[in-house]
Design a protein around this motif. Sequence first.
Motif, short mmCIF file in Angstrom:
data_model
loop_
_atom_site.label_atom_id
_atom_site.label_comp_id
_atom_site.label_asym_id
_atom_site.label_seq_id
_atom_site.Cartn_x
_atom_site.Cartn_y
_atom_site.Cartn_z
N PRO B 68 0.83 -1.23 0.00
CA PRO B 68 0.00 0.00 0.00
C PRO B 68 0.85 1.27 0.00
O PRO B 68 0.40 2.31 -0.45
N ALA B 69 2.08 1.16 0.49
CA ALA B 69 2.95 2.34 0.54
C ALA B 69 3.34 2.81 -0.86
O ALA B 69 3.72 3.96 -1.05
N LEU B 70 3.24 1.91 -1.84
CA LEU B 70 3.59 2.28 -3.21
C LEU B 70 2.38 2.70 -4.04
O LEU B 70 2.52 3.15 -5.17
N ALA B 71 1.18 2.53 -3.46
CA ALA B 71 -0.04 2.80 -4.23
C ALA B 71 -0.31 4.29 -4.34
O ALA B 71 -0.07 5.07 -3.41
N LEU B 72 -0.84 4.67 -5.48
CA LEU B 72 -1.40 6.01 -5.66
C LEU B 72 -2.84 5.99 -5.13
O LEU B 72 -3.36 4.94 -4.76
N ALA B 73 -3.49 7.13 -5.13
CA ALA B 73 -4.93 7.15 -4.92
C ALA B 73 -5.57 6.38 -6.08
O ALA B 73 -5.05 6.40 -7.19
N PRO B 74 -6.69 5.67 -5.84
CA PRO B 74 -7.34 4.95 -6.95
C PRO B 74 -7.58 5.87 -8.15
O PRO B 74 -7.39 5.47 -9.29
N LEU B 75 -8.00 7.10 -7.90
CA LEU B 75 -8.02 8.14 -8.93
C LEU B 75 -6.99 9.20 -8.53
O LEU B 75 -7.28 10.07 -7.70
N PRO B 76 -5.79 9.15 -9.11
CA PRO B 76 -4.79 10.16 -8.74
C PRO B 76 -5.25 11.57 -9.12
O PRO B 76 -4.86 12.54 -8.50
N ARG B 77 -6.07 11.66 -10.17
CA ARG B 77 -6.71 12.95 -10.47
C ARG B 77 -8.11 12.65 -10.98
O ARG B 77 -8.34 11.65 -11.67
N ALA B 78 -9.04 13.51 -10.62
CA ALA B 78 -10.45 13.30 -10.96
C ALA B 78 -10.98 14.56 -11.63
O ALA B 78 -10.49 15.66 -11.36
N PRO B 79 -11.97 14.42 -12.51
CA PRO B 79 -12.49 15.59 -13.22
C PRO B 79 -13.11 16.62 -12.27
O PRO B 79 -13.02 17.82 -12.52
N GLN B 80 -13.79 16.14 -11.24
CA GLN B 80 -14.37 17.04 -10.25
C GLN B 80 -14.35 16.33 -8.90
O GLN B 80 -14.45 15.11 -8.83
N PHE B 81 -14.26 17.10 -7.84
CA PHE B 81 -14.50 16.60 -6.48
C PHE B 81 -15.50 17.55 -5.84
O PHE B 81 -15.20 18.73 -5.62
N LEU B 82 -16.69 17.03 -5.62
CA LEU B 82 -17.77 17.84 -5.06
C LEU B 82 -18.11 17.24 -3.70
O LEU B 82 -18.56 16.10 -3.61
N ASP B 83 -17.86 18.03 -2.68
CA ASP B 83 -17.95 17.50 -1.32
C ASP B 83 -19.16 18.08 -0.61
O ASP B 83 -19.27 19.30 -0.44
N GLY B 84 -20.05 17.20 -0.21
CA GLY B 84 -21.26 17.63 0.48
C GLY B 84 -21.03 17.71 1.99
O GLY B 84 -19.93 17.47 2.50
N SER B 85 -22.06 18.09 2.69
CA SER B 85 -22.08 18.01 4.16
C SER B 85 -23.37 17.28 4.51
O SER B 85 -24.35 17.88 4.94
#
Lengths: 329, 329
Positions: B68-85
């Motif tokens: 896991p120490a060598l892994a990137l994020a599953p999506l290293p870059r994403a088109p949008q990140f929309l964070d709700g509450s």
Amino acid sequence: MKLASLPGSGRDGRLVIVKRDLTRFVEAGDIAQSLIAALEKWPEVSPRLEARAEALEAGKVKSFALDPALALAPLPRAPQFLDGSAYVTHVELVRKARGATLPESFWTDPLMYQGVSDRFLGPRAPIQLADEAWGIDLEAEIAVIVDDVPMGIDAGAAREHIRLILILNDVSLRNLIPEELAKGFGFLQSKPASSLSLTAVTPAELGGVWDGGRLHRPLHSHINRRELGHPDAGTDMTFDFPTLIAHAAKTRHLSAGTIIGSGTVANRDHEIVGSSCLAERRMIETLKSGQATTPFLKFGDEIEILMKDEGGRDIFGAIRQKIQPYRPH
Amino acid sequence: MKLASLPGSGRDGRLVIVKRDLTRFVEAGDIAQSLIAALEKWPEVSPRLEARAEALEAGKVKSFALDPALALAPLPRAPQFLDGSAYVTHVELVRKARGATLPESFWTDPLMYQGVSDRFLGPRAPIQLADEAWGIDLEAEIAVIVDDVPMGIDAGAAREHIRLILILNDVSLRNLIPEELAKGFGFLQSKPASSLSLTAVTPAELGGVWDGGRLHRPLHSHINRRELGHPDAGTDMTFDFPTLIAHAAKTRHLSAGTIIGSGTVANRDHEIVGSSCLAERRMIETLKSGQATTPFLKFGDEIEILMKDEGGRDIFGAIRQKIQPYRPH
């Protein structure tokens, strides 16, 4: 050098080099398959693109007629779109129209929000929205595209990362803004996809009208062929682009292809030069006569945003868009 | 099926399929070179990935040990990140601690902002920031990844677009937030890059703990191996993911690979289950004793966020990160 994107095999389009007079293009896919790919290794790639651009001007390479109606945005998708409000005189007017005063810090600390960047509209793409009642408006802006910018950069170093300059229409839904901003988390539904000019242009190509931080030419906006305004983008820009980039990068890296917007271009002498968005015109009407008389955009309306060089020639390839009702498939 | 990304030739990493127990992986580059490429044609690609995942479980395909120490994020870059509450009980507590009441509309109209998405941190990547005084905090969240979502979709139809589920650490700079939100344009400098769990997991793989809209398991957060909380992600989630997606898509299309975050997971009975961020713990302390005693994160601190299945096994691959000072190159 002027760069554009035409439809390609993937979502980033295919990179082409455009003749200075915007009439013809040459393929560049053998150098970089897309503009984003080029920006990711700009120092290596840009001299080869420049050489081909020179060959294009000299008629020494096979070129094709360019139809702006077929063009994508130069960056059909960008890693980030961070839009400032660099013309604080515009923000001051917005506040004044609602009877609020401008905090003193607004002259020293840029306003900036993160906008949608995964699908920029091309220069002739219709603006499709479901509801006219949302208060559809244009915002004519200048924007720059950077290569990889490290977190924590200062404005002096940020200047060297500005690789391309272009025009942007930050479409805004005015009647959704008050309620959305009142929630305290900024714009989301009130800022749909923005549009970009036909080409993105290198600083060298712009010559003296680009001073490394500001672009010194009037930005012309028209609605249904009637002028909305032509404020000078180099005048009354409180924060220059390097300052906006440094603000954006305070706590994050900016990936190559990040677009930094200036916010609505506005001059203090709006009586003479007019405005770059309907909201500002409506505020001026409200301040003068107590009510706004110019309506927001209606389906069927056409907008145009362009910048001309000293010889009257279109620099970037105008944004010309029609407002259309959105019909889900 | 569980998917991860390892370093590849481009910025999207290379897609691999991970064994259910997170110990081994099989290459999948011949099916789709990256997770984003897979999501762009999910209906065509996912059956082939599923078939290989079955072969991996059965030991019928060449696999490798996964670090896991060598892994990137599953999506290293994403088109949008929309964070709700989506856990409004958390928002209510935030307001209460500052003596403000929660507008009634907050129970029916989701709060959401657009976050940085061009560089997600991998599950073991250090969180590098220049200044401890910014008030560094974690926010343990659930997130979903969608395929292409058309503008104007309703919640019912949005449900079908949820392709993957994962855990997210929405890093927050608490001491930058008040001044930034006061400007009215939302978060920017106060929200640096977020981190993702080792794998993104299909709804089918999650079985009964995923009900199509909410994930029903406790989310465990630790700081320096001491528990911060374990609220259940399926409890007190006012807005489910389909509702959040529909909110995000009201005036924009969402490109495949868009990440929708739940906001800090929180339960009403925080006395028993604890919190998913230090800000909430500090608010509870303030409400109880008049002042917050737990500090924000310091350089050297280690955080852990994970979710276990009924058998106590890590589902997504924990987020384990150290806070480090950022040194520009």
